[in-house]
Design a protein around this motif. Sequence first.
Motif, mmCIF file in Angstrom:
data_model
loop_
_atom_site.group_PDB
_atom_site.id
_atom_site.type_symbol
_atom_site.label_atom_id
_atom_site.label_comp_id
_atom_site.label_asym_id
_atom_site.label_seq_id
_atom_site.Cartn_x
_atom_site.Cartn_y
_atom_site.Cartn_z
ATOM 1 N N HIS A 1 0.995 7.664 -2.491
ATOM 2 C CA HIS A 1 0.187 7.126 -1.595
ATOM 3 C C HIS A 1 0.153 5.838 -1.795
ATOM 4 O O HIS A 1 -0.148 4.548 -1.286
ATOM 5 N N THR A 2 0.666 5.213 -3.090
ATOM 6 C CA THR A 2 0.352 4.153 -3.573
ATOM 7 C C THR A 2 1.183 2.963 -2.940
ATOM 8 O O THR A 2 1.270 1.919 -2.236
ATOM 9 N N THR B 1 13.597 -3.117 -0.987
ATOM 10 C CA THR B 1 12.111 -2.917 -2.009
ATOM 11 C C THR B 1 12.363 -2.091 -3.312
ATOM 12 O O THR B 1 13.108 -0.949 -2.708
ATOM 13 N N ARG B 2 12.232 -2.523 -4.680
ATOM 14 C CA ARG B 2 12.065 -1.684 -5.546
ATOM 15 C C ARG B 2 11.542 -0.638 -5.524
ATOM 16 O O ARG B 2 9.959 -0.639 -5.460
ATOM 17 N N LEU B 3 11.820 0.919 -5.900
ATOM 18 C CA LEU B 3 10.420 1.682 -6.352
ATOM 19 C C LEU B 3 10.649 2.334 -7.760
ATOM 20 O O LEU B 3 11.925 2.499 -8.040
ATOM 21 N N PRO B 4 9.969 2.727 -8.694
ATOM 22 C CA PRO B 4 9.447 2.755 -9.393
ATOM 23 C C PRO B 4 10.636 4.523 -9.400
ATOM 24 O O PRO B 4 9.651 5.142 -8.821
ATOM 25 N N VAL B 5 10.818 4.716 -10.600
ATOM 26 C CA VAL B 5 11.440 5.936 -10.899
ATOM 27 C C VAL B 5 10.943 6.410 -12.242
ATOM 28 O O VAL B 5 10.736 5.833 -13.491
ATOM 29 N N ARG C 1 0.832 0.419 -0.379
ATOM 30 C CA ARG C 1 1.011 -1.227 -0.133
ATOM 31 C C ARG C 1 2.407 -1.736 0.811
ATOM 32 O O ARG C 1 2.301 -2.765 0.870
ATOM 33 N N LEU C 2 3.347 -0.886 1.053
ATOM 34 C CA LEU C 2 3.961 -0.812 2.738
ATOM 35 C C LEU C 2 3.437 -1.111 3.805
ATOM 36 O O LEU C 2 3.891 -1.338 4.685
ATOM 37 N N GLN C 3 2.455 -0.578 3.908
ATOM 38 C CA GLN C 3 1.384 -0.325 5.457
ATOM 39 C C GLN C 3 2.277 0.215 5.385
ATOM 40 O O GLN C 3 2.698 -0.254 7.438
ATOM 41 N N ALA C 4 2.868 1.882 5.490
ATOM 42 C CA ALA C 4 3.852 2.658 5.886
ATOM 43 C C ALA C 4 3.173 3.328 6.905
ATOM 44 O O ALA C 4 2.485 4.896 6.873
ATOM 45 N N THR C 5 2.716 2.902 8.202
ATOM 46 C CA THR C 5 1.773 3.810 9.005
ATOM 47 C C THR C 5 2.715 4.966 9.497
ATOM 48 O O THR C 5 1.576 5.665 9.848
ATOM 49 N N ALA C 6 3.905 5.215 9.709
ATOM 50 C CA ALA C 6 4.874 6.437 10.345
ATOM 51 C C ALA C 6 4.560 7.338 9.094
ATOM 52 O O ALA C 6 4.924 8.420 9.015
#
Length: 233
Positions: free
Chosen positions: A134-135, A64-68, A139-144
């Motif tokens: 937060h976005t 998964t790519r993360l924007p910088v 989007r990842l549905q990262a509940t942890a």
Amino acid sequence: MSRSTLKTTAINAEIRKAQTAAATPPAAANGKKGAPKNKDKAAAAAAPKGAGEIRIIGGLWKRTRLPVAQRPGLRPTPDRVRETLFNWLGQDLAGWRCLDAFAGTGALGLEAASRGASAVQLVESDAALVAQLHTLQQRLQATAVRVQRGDGIAALKQAAPASIDLVLLDPPFDSDLFSAALQAAAKAVATDGFVYLEAPRVWADEELAPWGLAVHRHLKAGAVHAHLLKRSA
């Protein structure tokens, strides 16, 4: 193309779309371009502008790519360094409690969550970066993952003593936050936990001793010195 690849592509597309929309001032009425209002100027200035991408190395969100964003002092941990760090820690972080005190792009904390950490706190003071985190979390549905705007050192001080399995410290290299961050991390980290420190120079055991920490692993990659610290015996 696999479902996971399609999901990652969609996530990245939505993030880029949101960044473009945030950075583009609205057109004036009647289709004519004019000077934006003061609040529009402020919003455009606050929106993070892209400076590239990095990727999550392993786990659930691998590749998964993360924007910088182009933000003062933002310097994401290079892929090679993160890969080495999580080789040191082991690939499975199931059940770990983590705090990323200077989250920035979220690369370190999200890498831990991708590998199974049960609770990851991302602390960041920059409002635009917090919105981006937060976005990503949604989007990842990262509940942890919990995103918090605030001071990372204060968050460490507020944590219960010896309650965190992995403290991630990557302050701006031109700041004077290193000593205070290490002192707070030493109190928050669990007895058998780890503190990761990224710095522009080596931190020796003699400097770390007053806080009860010692170097467990060290890597130099370009201008980056990556330290994995543990409580000293």
